[in-house]
Design a protein around this motif. Sequence first.
Motif, short mmCIF file in Angstrom:
data_model
loop_
_atom_site.label_atom_id
_atom_site.label_comp_id
_atom_site.label_asym_id
_atom_site.label_seq_id
_atom_site.Cartn_x
_atom_site.Cartn_y
_atom_site.Cartn_z
N SER A 1 0.84 -1.32 0.14
CA SER A 1 -0.19 -0.13 -0.03
C SER A 1 0.77 1.32 -0.08
O SER A 1 1.82 1.14 0.35
CB SER A 1 -0.95 0.05 1.33
N ARG A 2 0.28 2.21 -0.32
CA ARG A 2 1.01 3.67 -0.54
C ARG A 2 0.21 4.71 0.49
O ARG A 2 -1.04 4.43 0.46
CB ARG A 2 1.26 4.06 -2.01
N LEU A 3 0.72 5.69 0.85
CA LEU A 3 0.24 6.40 1.74
C LEU A 3 -0.41 7.69 1.05
O LEU A 3 0.09 8.13 0.00
CB LEU A 3 1.27 7.17 2.69
N ILE A 4 -1.72 7.95 1.47
CA ILE A 4 -2.50 9.17 0.60
C ILE A 4 -2.93 9.84 1.81
O ILE A 4 -3.14 9.60 2.83
CB ILE A 4 -3.70 8.53 -0.36
N PHE A 5 -3.35 11.34 1.28
CA PHE A 5 -4.05 12.07 2.30
C PHE A 5 -5.50 11.69 2.46
O PHE A 5 -6.17 11.12 1.74
CB PHE A 5 -4.20 13.59 1.40
N HIS B 1 17.42 23.09 2.96
CA HIS B 1 17.60 22.41 1.47
C HIS B 1 16.52 22.86 0.67
O HIS B 1 16.90 23.18 -0.60
CB HIS B 1 17.89 21.00 1.57
N ARG B 2 15.30 22.75 1.09
CA ARG B 2 14.10 23.27 0.23
C ARG B 2 13.03 23.66 1.12
O ARG B 2 13.26 23.47 2.55
CB ARG B 2 13.62 21.67 -0.31
N THR B 3 12.22 24.39 0.75
CA THR B 3 11.22 25.21 1.50
C THR B 3 10.00 24.48 1.77
O THR B 3 9.51 23.44 0.98
CB THR B 3 10.91 26.40 0.72
N LEU B 4 9.29 24.95 2.67
CA LEU B 4 7.93 24.24 3.30
C LEU B 4 6.99 24.44 2.02
O LEU B 4 6.01 23.87 1.73
CB LEU B 4 7.61 25.07 4.47
N GLN B 5 7.12 25.79 1.48
CA GLN B 5 6.08 25.97 0.25
C GLN B 5 6.36 24.99 -1.07
O GLN B 5 5.26 24.50 -1.33
CB GLN B 5 6.30 27.49 -0.03
N GLU B 6 7.63 24.73 -1.19
CA GLU B 6 7.72 23.49 -2.47
C GLU B 6 7.17 22.30 -1.76
O GLU B 6 6.47 21.44 -2.62
CB GLU B 6 9.19 23.55 -2.47
N TYR B 7 7.38 21.99 -0.54
CA TYR B 7 6.66 20.62 -0.05
C TYR B 7 5.22 20.69 -0.53
O TYR B 7 4.59 19.73 -0.74
CB TYR B 7 7.00 20.49 1.32
N GLN B 8 4.38 21.78 0.17
CA GLN B 8 3.42 22.11 -0.05
C GLN B 8 2.66 21.77 -1.69
O GLN B 8 1.82 21.12 -1.88
CB GLN B 8 2.62 23.06 0.66
N TYR B 9 3.49 22.35 -2.53
CA TYR B 9 3.49 22.27 -4.09
C TYR B 9 3.38 20.77 -4.38
O TYR B 9 2.73 20.20 -4.99
CB TYR B 9 4.38 23.27 -4.75
N ARG B 10 4.49 20.08 -3.84
CA ARG B 10 4.61 18.63 -4.11
C ARG B 10 3.59 17.60 -3.81
O ARG B 10 3.11 17.08 -4.51
CB ARG B 10 6.06 18.35 -3.76
N ILE B 11 2.90 17.96 -2.83
CA ILE B 11 1.90 17.13 -2.31
C ILE B 11 0.45 17.40 -2.57
O ILE B 11 -0.44 17.02 -2.17
CB ILE B 11 2.04 16.92 -0.80
N GLY B 12 0.30 18.91 -3.07
CA GLY B 12 -0.84 19.57 -3.45
C GLY B 12 -1.67 19.93 -2.11
O GLY B 12 -2.86 19.80 -2.21
N LYS C 1 -7.86 13.91 -3.95
CA LYS C 1 -9.12 12.94 -3.69
C LYS C 1 -10.00 12.48 -4.82
O LYS C 1 -10.97 11.54 -4.62
CB LYS C 1 -10.11 13.89 -3.04
N ALA C 2 -9.54 12.71 -6.26
CA ALA C 2 -9.90 11.86 -7.41
C ALA C 2 -9.30 10.52 -7.40
O ALA C 2 -8.92 10.01 -6.67
CB ALA C 2 -9.51 12.76 -8.54
N LYS C 3 -9.74 10.01 -8.54
CA LYS C 3 -9.44 8.54 -8.66
C LYS C 3 -7.92 8.51 -8.71
O LYS C 3 -7.45 7.43 -8.19
CB LYS C 3 -9.94 8.02 -10.09
N GLU C 4 -7.19 9.31 -9.09
CA GLU C 4 -5.74 9.20 -8.95
C GLU C 4 -5.08 9.21 -7.84
O GLU C 4 -4.08 8.46 -7.49
CB GLU C 4 -5.01 10.19 -9.90
N LYS C 5 -5.55 9.91 -6.86
CA LYS C 5 -5.30 9.87 -5.15
C LYS C 5 -3.70 10.35 -5.37
O LYS C 5 -2.93 9.57 -4.66
CB LYS C 5 -5.44 8.56 -4.55
N LEU C 6 -3.60 11.22 -6.15
CA LEU C 6 -2.04 11.85 -6.15
C LEU C 6 -1.40 12.11 -4.90
O LEU C 6 -2.17 12.76 -4.01
CB LEU C 6 -1.76 12.69 -7.05
N THR C 7 -0.27 11.68 -4.57
CA THR C 7 0.46 12.20 -3.28
C THR C 7 1.89 13.09 -3.82
O THR C 7 2.47 13.33 -2.67
CB THR C 7 0.68 11.04 -2.57
N TRP C 8 1.99 13.16 -4.95
CA TRP C 8 3.51 13.71 -5.35
C TRP C 8 3.02 14.33 -6.90
O TRP C 8 2.89 13.86 -7.60
CB TRP C 8 4.49 12.83 -5.32
#
Length: 446
Positions: free
Chosen positions: A163-167, A305-316, A329-336
């Motif tokens: 399994s993979r982690l999702i929001f 090394h990287r910003t908190l804002q970039e992390y938020q962009y990366r995880i949406g 939350k769509a079918k894709e359930k993207l986490t990145w």
Amino acid sequence: MNNNKTIFIGIASYRDAELVPTLLDILARAQHAERLHIAICWQDNGKLHPFIDSGFIPQLVGEHHGHTLYRLIKGNAQIQLLAVDYLKSQGACWARHMSNTLYNGESYHLQIDSHSRFTAHWDSEMIAMLESLRSQSPRPILTHYPPPYTPEQKKEQRSNKVSRLIFSQFNDKGVVSLNSVDMVEEQPRRSGYLAAGYLFSDGHFIENVPYDPQLFFIGEEISLAARAFTHGYDLYTPHKVLLWHYYGRAKSPKFWSDHTNEAKKSGQVDQVWWERDNISYQRIQSLLGISDKQVDLGHWCLGTHRTLQEYQYRIGVDFRQQRIHPLIKAKEKLTWFDHLPEEHELWQQQLVSPHLRMWQLTHADVDILRKDVLWWQLSVYQADNTPLINQQLSPEELLKLKSNDNGEKFDLRVYFDTQRPVAPHCVRLCPYIDGEGWGDIKERAW
């Protein structure tokens, strides 16, 4: 596996009868047990007979950070046991911090819970999988929620689904919580999230991203994921099962059952569990920018090394506004998200505010199997009685929202998105009955 490739295994154990079986399984299934350094923060009653009865030989080493330190001898692995009176414990994250103080420069770091089981040659497999990612990242981490086991279950009955982690949702403190979905891949998959019960990394992760001992429990994973990212670490979901985890543990003692108001009044504990939880939330909210209240985080802050804002962009996810990208939350359930947005304002315009509640109902009050119901009206309102959603659901559609049914009670999943942040006030459910019209309205506060 080269001779110098050692693994430091940090384990936090709170009054857990599964600790000894976990240790035995680690040793039995490792290809090179002699290259393991196991450090346990053992929060219990101090009685060593469970270890002795299973063939471990305890040797007193001395004192470490105010607690008694033992060496457990069995086979060739180095095993250290830091014995903490469970009433002197300060929580799970504090215990992880304490076990990590025994790190001694090992090549790799494995963080697990004290209720785990392993596949054959798990050590060599984890190292090979992590090293396969070096072309993609100088600082990879393998992490996810392992599939479950139960102590009475035979090995061949365990699931091998990855399994993979999702929001999942924002909780009532505005902190992200996680869930998981099945995954089938031929190689590790990039992720934005981290699981505290299975984390495999380079050993220097312990030094570069030290565990915050003042965190309690909820919020541990999202805060550590953000810190890992901003320190230059990249998270990946392993593509095959290398260990199992015992979830639930309904009959096992828990920290919050011992560290109660009554225990504090009697002088048994310094702080009640919820007092530690409040401090923890303040630190997490400050770290993630959820709150304007600034907290001195000391060594346990974000990296550079990287910003908190970039992390938020990366995880949406927008932590402060509690909004998410719809694809989460769509079918894709993207986490990145591989690509960064061209403009912050355009990114913000894409986000929605998710609203999720599990509404507990009884079958006696709401008969969702009633045959003469034509449809069900599910509505959510603001405090001024402005409707946020009005859904007309068929009996079949309503049944799909039901979960956790124990025969007497069940949960009804109520989920919807809004384009702007709003405050739901109440949720209502009403049947439309054939030949009668509207039935009784059931309402609860949101």
